[in-house]
Motif scaffolding. Structure first.
Motif, PDB file in Angstrom:
ATOM      1  N   ASP A 156      11.946  63.766 -47.618  1.00  0.00           N
ATOM      2  CA  ASP A 156      10.685  63.329 -47.016  1.00  0.00           C
ATOM      3  C   ASP A 156       9.891  62.558 -48.061  1.00  0.00           C
ATOM      4  O   ASP A 156       9.148  63.133 -48.853  1.00  0.00           O
ATOM      5  CB  ASP A 156       9.894  64.549 -46.531  1.00  0.00           C
ATOM      6  N   SER A 157      10.058  61.238 -48.071  1.00  0.00           N
ATOM      7  CA  SER A 157       9.399  60.435 -49.095  1.00  0.00           C
ATOM      8  C   SER A 157       9.438  58.961 -48.715  1.00  0.00           C
ATOM      9  O   SER A 157      10.340  58.508 -47.997  1.00  0.00           O
ATOM     10  CB  SER A 157      10.095  60.628 -50.450  1.00  0.00           C
ATOM     11  N   GLU A 200       5.310  59.802 -37.800  1.00  0.00           N
ATOM     12  CA  GLU A 200       4.436  60.187 -38.896  1.00  0.00           C
ATOM     13  C   GLU A 200       4.882  59.564 -40.216  1.00  0.00           C
ATOM     14  O   GLU A 200       6.064  59.304 -40.439  1.00  0.00           O
ATOM     15  CB  GLU A 200       4.405  61.707 -39.040  1.00  0.00           C
ATOM     16  N   SER A 255       5.239  62.550 -46.481  1.00  0.00           N
ATOM     17  CA  SER A 255       4.187  63.371 -47.062  1.00  0.00           C
ATOM     18  C   SER A 255       3.521  62.743 -48.279  1.00  0.00           C
ATOM     19  O   SER A 255       2.401  63.119 -48.643  1.00  0.00           O
ATOM     20  CB  SER A 255       4.751  64.745 -47.447  1.00  0.00           C
ATOM     21  N   ASN A 256       4.173  61.793 -48.945  1.00  0.00           N
ATOM     22  CA  ASN A 256       3.592  61.170 -50.138  1.00  0.00           C
ATOM     23  C   ASN A 256       2.924  59.838 -49.823  1.00  0.00           C
ATOM     24  O   ASN A 256       2.683  59.029 -50.729  1.00  0.00           O
ATOM     25  CB  ASN A 256       4.660  60.958 -51.212  1.00  0.00           C
TER      26      ASN A 256
END
Length: 270
Positions: free
Chosen positions: A110-111, A49, A52-53
């Motif tokens: 998470d970036s 995946e 998130s950004n």
């Protein structure tokens, strides 16, 4: 300018290499023996995946946003075709705020991170229109923090991180041994066919084994190793450019391969 600007080529200086002739096994028997020695271990073909950004736009590029404090710690450049055709990241300065973002990602954040070859599309929601000069003005007119929108090709460069944190932004087909040299990481590996424990590394996130003189960052090794026999579906085995490839020294994997090779040879001789 706070971001540091240079009118240079669109993409940062990185090594690009095809598989050297010395790494290709011409003799079929030798090739089969090497394939057995480097037999598939995971065969991961499913893409992971996006952070998130980030968002996939169509099938060709990824768009992401980050917010950085000034100075940004990057140098920018107009595209090779000139102003109006894109504003690229030429260099990420060591120790700067963009580099600190990468370190946070390596620590588990998470970036997406900024790397050489990414394109700066907007500053605080205002499009750069592909002009470096406009990007400079927008950054200069910003406050202490700047919201930046970048894009990266879906099959873009890969951030390869060697033990000790030394890293390099790599084309997908660059040989890892040469990338280690570029990053200033001394592996001690001098073997051309990978039969040296100093050449063996592992991605702790997937368990994939990488052999420095044989593998490239753009292909999942176990998929590549079995592709001669079974073939690979289009897109299968591509390494995701939105996840850093971290390599850890793994001499135990070399010893395991030796033991498996010896056991297979003993079985054939019975």
């Amino acid at each position: 300018c706070a971001c540091g600007i240079k009118t240079l080529n669109f993409v940062g200086r990185v090594i690009q290499a095809s598989r050297p002739a010395s790494s290709i096994i011409a003799n079929a028997k030798e090739k089969n023996a090497l394939a057995d020695f480097l037999k598939p271990r995971m065969g991961k073909g499913t893409l992971r995946e996006l952070p998130s950004n980030a968002e996939m736009i169509g099938t060709l590029k990824i768009v992401y946003e980050v917010t950085l404090s000034k100075p940004l710690g990057i140098t920018l450049a107009d595209a090779p075709r000139g102003p109006g055709f894109g504003v690229g990241v030429e260099e990420v300065l060591p120790g700067g705020n963009a580099d600190k973002l990468l370190q946070e990602v390596l620590a588990g954040k998470d970036s997406m991170w900024i790397q050489e070859g990414d394109e700066l599309e907007a500053v605080n929601g205002v499009l750069t229109d592909g002009y470096q000069e406009k990007a400079v003005e927008l950054v200069g007119a910003s406050g202490d923090e700047v919201k930046l929108q970048f894009s990266r090709p879906r099959k873009g460069f890969i951030k390869v991180v060697f033990p000790g944190g030394k890293s390099v932004t790599s084309p997908r087909a660059a040989i890892l041994q040469r990338l280690a040299e570029k990053a200033g990481y001394d592996s001690g590996c001098t073997s051309k066919d990978g039969r040296d424990e100093r050449c063996w590394y592992k991605d702790p996130a997937t368990g994939e084994v990488y052999v420095l003189p044989l593998n490239v960052p753009g292909l999942v090794p176990s998929v590549w190793r079995k592709s001669d026999e079974d073939g690979a579906r289009p897109g299968e085995g591509e390494y995701e450019c939105w996840i850093p490839l971290r390599l850890e020294y793994a001499p135990e994997e070399y010893q395991k391969a030796l033991e498996e090779e010896a056991a297979a040879e003993a079985g054939r001789s019975r």
